[in-house]
Design a protein around this motif. Structure first.
Motif, mmCIF file in Angstrom:
data_model
loop_
_atom_site.group_PDB
_atom_site.id
_atom_site.type_symbol
_atom_site.label_atom_id
_atom_site.label_comp_id
_atom_site.label_asym_id
_atom_site.label_seq_id
_atom_site.Cartn_x
_atom_site.Cartn_y
_atom_site.Cartn_z
ATOM 1 N N ILE A 112 0.644 -1.302 0.078
ATOM 2 C CA ILE A 112 0.054 -0.088 0.063
ATOM 3 C C ILE A 112 0.731 1.140 -0.175
ATOM 4 C CG2 ILE A 112 -1.865 -1.332 1.077
ATOM 5 C CD1 ILE A 112 0.038 1.212 3.125
ATOM 6 N N SER A 155 -0.095 5.373 -1.107
ATOM 7 C CA SER A 155 0.104 6.335 0.114
ATOM 8 C C SER A 155 0.797 7.652 -0.367
ATOM 9 C CB SER A 155 0.399 5.542 1.296
ATOM 10 O OG SER A 155 -0.389 4.624 1.543
ATOM 11 N N HIS A 159 -8.425 14.094 -0.063
ATOM 12 C CA HIS A 159 -7.570 13.119 0.082
ATOM 13 C C HIS A 159 -7.443 12.738 1.496
ATOM 14 C CE1 HIS A 159 -6.119 12.874 -4.066
ATOM 15 N NE2 HIS A 159 -5.825 14.097 -3.898
ATOM 16 N N ILE A 204 -7.351 8.812 3.056
ATOM 17 C CA ILE A 204 -5.774 8.066 3.319
ATOM 18 C C ILE A 204 -5.974 7.976 5.079
ATOM 19 C CG2 ILE A 204 -4.700 10.534 3.653
ATOM 20 C CD1 ILE A 204 -3.371 6.781 2.341
ATOM 21 N N LEU A 218 -4.688 4.216 6.519
ATOM 22 C CA LEU A 218 -3.695 4.185 7.418
ATOM 23 C C LEU A 218 -3.997 3.797 8.551
ATOM 24 C CD1 LEU A 218 -1.247 6.990 5.704
ATOM 25 C CD2 LEU A 218 -1.257 4.614 5.219
ATOM 26 N N CYS A 242 -7.195 -2.112 -2.276
ATOM 27 C CA CYS A 242 -7.178 -1.158 -0.992
ATOM 28 C C CYS A 242 -8.663 -1.205 -0.274
ATOM 29 C CB CYS A 242 -6.713 0.214 -1.343
ATOM 30 S SG CYS A 242 -4.929 0.563 -1.931
#
Length: 389
Positions: free
Chosen positions: A43, A47, A69, A73, A77, A196
């Motif tokens: 990933i 990222s 974004h 993200i 994460l 993802c």
């Protein structure tokens, strides 16, 4: 045996924990570490691409795309942070599972009245921690690839100049912005983001559902030892009463140790989602109100974010309420009908101990309850109004 193990009882949840590399199995510890590293490497490209695009947006002061974004993200994460947290807390996590397995083995030998309480608790955990939470996670995540797929099919079938849609619109860092829709970059990124999305689902389905399951089991332990205490006082012999009360006290002490294990395993994660959810709700509201057009994906995402922080607060409040209510149940169990001084003094200490509520805290400081949930929503809205101004 009617009650077996956690893995046999909650198959979907434990399967998701296994795929999400958060199931604390000592036999697969080395393999799990290798898989976590491989997952982080796989990933890493997307990222870095998102962070690079955030940097480019910052240079041109494009706040809307920065927030768009960050909305994606951040939780993505955060799912991998759960892998690392659970690996560090694998000992406490394994003890929680062992305690649940031990209890289930013991429940097979309980009278029918006790089994009815166990059945109700397990059924609620299956419905709320596994089924409803699973539907929430799947809806929030799959809405992105589903809408992109439907729009692409519709445009290619009914439009002479079809417009392409990505799961998450992301520029090619090595080409002009409009080149992101060229083949084979578009197809490769679409497949990559589907991968993802898979991590999104398993990371949130297993670990977060496991927290709710742990709290529900703690409440079940309270219900059972309160019932056992009531039955103990119905015995005719003083020694039999005292012996059974001693057994209740042992189960009560096991409960306190079990709650400490939950606190140790999840307190850092709770602190993480406390901060992240406030930012997430603020970002989603800003994107919805200040974006270029109405986006149903972020409407669903903000609902999912609210549910994500509501459930830990709700479960923690349930634990707190049940622990305090236990003292009332013990006091109203009929202890006044016994004349034994040692039984009465034992009841006094049990009631006094239960009046201290069992609480789950974030970073061992902030108590998770419904008051905190309201405070999170208020803070998120304050951040949103500040961002708009």
């Amino acid at each position: 045996m009617k009650y077996t193990t956690l893995r046999d009882t909650y198959k979907i949840l434990t399967f998701a924990m296994g795929l999400g590399l958060t199931y604390p199995n000592p036999k697969t510890e080395k393999r799990r570490v290798v898989c976590i590293l491989i997952s982080l490497l796989t990933i890493m490209p997307v990222s870095l691409m998102i962070f690079w695009d955030i940097y480019k947006c910052w240079l041109r002061r494009d706040i809307l795309n920065i927030i768009r974004h960050c909305t994606i993200i951040g939780p993505f994460l955060g799912g991998f942070a759960k892998m690392l947290i659970m690996h560090l807390k694998r000992s406490a996590g394994k003890q929680i599972i062992d305690e649940i397995d031990r209890d289930y083995a013991m429940y097979n030998h309980l009278p029918p009245a006790y089994k009815a309480i166990v059945n109700t608790s397990i059924q609620k955990s299956l419905i709320y921690c596994e089924r409803y939470w699973g539907i929430t996670v799947l809806t929030c995540v799959t809405i992105f690839p589903l809408m992109a797929t439907v729009l692409n099919i519709y445009n290619f079938l009914f439009k002479s100049e079809p417009e392409k849609y990505m799961i998450h619109d992301l520029n090619n860092p090595f080409a002009a912005p409009e080149d992101r829709f060229n083949s084979p970059y578009f197809e490769l990124m679409f497949a990559y983001m589907m991968y993802c999305c898979f991590f999104y689902v398993i990371n949130y389905l297993g670990y977060d559902g496991f927290f709710g399951l742990c709290i529900n089991h703690a409440c079940l332990k309270m219900d059972l030892y309160c019932k056992a205490f009531e039955d103990a006082l119905k015995e005719k012999n003083e020694n039999a009463i005292y012996e059974k009360i001693v057994g209740v006290i042992k189960e009560q002490n096991r409960l306190f140790e079990y709650v400490d294990l939950i606190q140790e395993s999840f307190n850092k994660w709770l602190g993480m989602i406390l901060i992240a959810t406030m930012i997430q709700i603020c970002n989603c509201m800003y994107h919805i109100t200040e974006g270029f057009e109405f986006d149903v994906r972020y409407i669903i995402f903000i609902i999912g974010s609210v549910v994500h922080i509501y459930l830990p607060c709700r479960y923690s409040t349930k634990l707190k309420h049940e622990s305090v209510e236990t003292s009332t149940r013990l006091y109203c169990s009929g202890w006044e009908h016994t004349t034994s001084p040692r039984v009465r003094s034992t009841v006094l200490y049990m009631v006094a101990r239960c009046q201290r509520p069992s609480e789950i805290t974030a970073f061992n400081m902030l108590v998770f309850d419904m008051d905190l949930f309201v405070s999170i929503l208020q803070t998120s809205y304050s951040m949103y109004t500040l961002l708009r101004s």
